[in-house]
Design a protein around this motif. Structure first.
Motif, PDB file in Angstrom:
ATOM      1  N   TRP A   1       0.849  -1.144   0.001  1.00  0.00           N
ATOM      2  CA  TRP A   1      -0.088  -0.058  -0.294  1.00  0.00           C
ATOM      3  C   TRP A   1       0.822   1.046  -0.086  1.00  0.00           C
ATOM      4  O   TRP A   1       1.869   1.294   0.845  1.00  0.00           O
ATOM      5  CB  TRP A   1      -0.988   0.016   1.320  1.00  0.00           C
TER       6      TRP A   1
ATOM      7  N   ASP B   1     -11.014  -2.172   1.583  1.00  0.00           N
ATOM      8  CA  ASP B   1     -10.722  -0.730   1.884  1.00  0.00           C
ATOM      9  C   ASP B   1      -9.573  -0.815   3.038  1.00  0.00           C
ATOM     10  O   ASP B   1      -9.690  -1.855   3.924  1.00  0.00           O
ATOM     11  CB  ASP B   1     -11.879  -0.018   2.386  1.00  0.00           C
TER      12      ASP B   1
ATOM     13  N   ASN C   1      -2.429  -1.206  -5.162  1.00  0.00           N
ATOM     14  CA  ASN C   1      -3.410  -0.196  -4.661  1.00  0.00           C
ATOM     15  C   ASN C   1      -3.026   1.195  -4.765  1.00  0.00           C
ATOM     16  O   ASN C   1      -2.988   1.978  -3.918  1.00  0.00           O
ATOM     17  CB  ASN C   1      -3.688  -0.402  -2.911  1.00  0.00           C
TER      18      ASN C   1
ATOM     19  N   ARG D   1     -17.132  -1.867  -3.784  1.00  0.00           N
ATOM     20  CA  ARG D   1     -15.632  -2.382  -3.494  1.00  0.00           C
ATOM     21  C   ARG D   1     -15.679  -3.159  -2.009  1.00  0.00           C
ATOM     22  O   ARG D   1     -16.502  -2.791  -1.092  1.00  0.00           O
ATOM     23  CB  ARG D   1     -15.071  -1.011  -3.179  1.00  0.00           C
TER      24      ARG D   1
ATOM     25  N   ALA E   1      -6.241   4.455   2.622  1.00  0.00           N
ATOM     26  CA  ALA E   1      -6.139   4.062   0.975  1.00  0.00           C
ATOM     27  C   ALA E   1      -6.065   5.487   0.220  1.00  0.00           C
ATOM     28  O   ALA E   1      -6.989   6.369   0.475  1.00  0.00           O
ATOM     29  CB  ALA E   1      -7.303   3.209   0.659  1.00  0.00           C
TER      30      ALA E   1
ATOM     31  N   ASP F   1      -7.264   1.962   5.837  1.00  0.00           N
ATOM     32  CA  ASP F   1      -6.976   3.218   6.741  1.00  0.00           C
ATOM     33  C   ASP F   1      -6.019   3.817   5.634  1.00  0.00           C
ATOM     34  O   ASP F   1      -5.041   3.300   5.713  1.00  0.00           O
ATOM     35  CB  ASP F   1      -6.782   3.223   7.972  1.00  0.00           C
TER      36      ASP F   1
ATOM     37  N   TRP G   1      -7.403   6.271  -2.634  1.00  0.00           N
ATOM     38  CA  TRP G   1      -8.655   6.610  -3.448  1.00  0.00           C
ATOM     39  C   TRP G   1      -9.619   7.219  -2.353  1.00  0.00           C
ATOM     40  O   TRP G   1     -10.609   7.606  -2.764  1.00  0.00           O
ATOM     41  CB  TRP G   1      -9.214   5.448  -4.071  1.00  0.00           C
ATOM     42  N   ASN G   2      -9.459   7.398  -0.994  1.00  0.00           N
ATOM     43  CA  ASN G   2     -10.544   7.914   0.084  1.00  0.00           C
ATOM     44  C   ASN G   2     -10.195   9.282  -0.050  1.00  0.00           C
ATOM     45  O   ASN G   2      -9.073   9.948  -0.263  1.00  0.00           O
ATOM     46  CB  ASN G   2     -10.007   7.190   1.420  1.00  0.00           C
TER      47      ASN G   2
END
Length: 266
Positions: free
Chosen positions: A101, A259, A131, A256, A263, A261, A265-266
């Motif tokens: 990540w 997910d 990711n 999705r 990530a 914490d 795309w948030n």
């Protein structure tokens, strides 16, 4: 002869106990899988290593991929933890190593320079990311000397990732689809059920066949059931027609399943 490219279908190992992981990976390899995907964060690399040893297939015939935990992405940590993954897996080199990540200790220049070092030293055969957004992929490409071989991301008919698939095609790397069955939710998608009935297959097989019909896509379904491991493997022999593919392409629902914490795309 070492596997030169990533097989189209691999066995995923996320969220499996070491005992289940060892059993499912050995089962998959004996069925015919030649690609195993794990990660430092999964805490089952030792179990994968046990399966690599006990399965009736030589190490050089299996494509082994793992990932560096996001907390271990400093330069020296990457070098240390890649070696530790090799030790746990019982291998001299990794076919593929991912940045798991792009969060926490990730710094594009520092982290990726360490990946380049591992590549130059022959500790890893290919560099991969997981990711990432297209913007983060662009940034990574400016810092890497070695090519990006693969990008792993959640992808299935309910999260089709058109932008990332197009990016993979444009830049000639593999898109590795994790959770390709949407954690089982594909079995409740009417379009997939109808197409499965048409072909005498399952909705899970249709989901995998749809992904495999796309350019540059690899799938890594997870299962601990021998029947499902075999069913998933046989999906690569299912050929969907143009109408089937168009109907799945047109699914306009997004679900999705994974997910994290922080990530991107948030």
């Amino acid at each position: 002869m070492v596997v030169d490219d990533i097989p189209d279908i691999g066995i995923g190992t996320y969220d499996t106990t070491p005992e289940d992981c060892a059993r499912s990976v050995e089962t998959a390899l004996n069925i015919g899988y030649r690609h195993v995907d794990t990660a430092e964060m999964y805490e089952n690399e030792c179990a994968v290593g046990e399966a690599l040893t006990s399965a009736s297939v030589g190490r050089d015939d299996v494509f082994v991929a793992t990932k560096v935990h996001s907390r271990n992405l400093g330069y020296n940590d990457v070098l240390e933890h890649a070696r530790a993954s090799c030790d746990r897996l019982g291998v001299d080199e990794l076919d593929l190593l991912y940045v798991h990540w792009p969060i926490r200790a990730y710094d594009s220049e520092e982290t990726l320079s360490a990946f380049d070092k591992l590549y130059d030293r022959g500790v890893i055969r290919h560099i991969a990311l997981s990711n990432f957004t297209t913007e983060l992929l662009d940034e990574a490409r400016t810092h890497l000397d070695a090519p990006i071989f693969a990008h792993e991301v959640e992808c299935h008919p309910l999260l089709q990732q058109e932008k990332l698939r197009e990016y993979a095609q444009k830049h000639d790397h593999h898109l590795v689809a994790y959770s390709p069955l949407a954690k089982g939710k594909v079995t409740d998608v009417p379009e997939l059920v109808d197409i499965a009935d048409k072909h005498g297959a399952t909705a899970a097989q249709v989901s995998l066949a749809w992904l495999l019909s796309k350019e540059n896509i690899v799938v890594i379904p997870k299962s601990t059931s021998e029947a499902h491991i075999r069913e998933n493997y046989e999906a690569q022999h299912l050929t969907l027609d143009g109408d089937d593919i168009a109907r799945i392409d047109a699914i306009d629902r997004t679900a999705r399943q994974v997910d994290f914490d922080g990530a991107p795309w948030n």
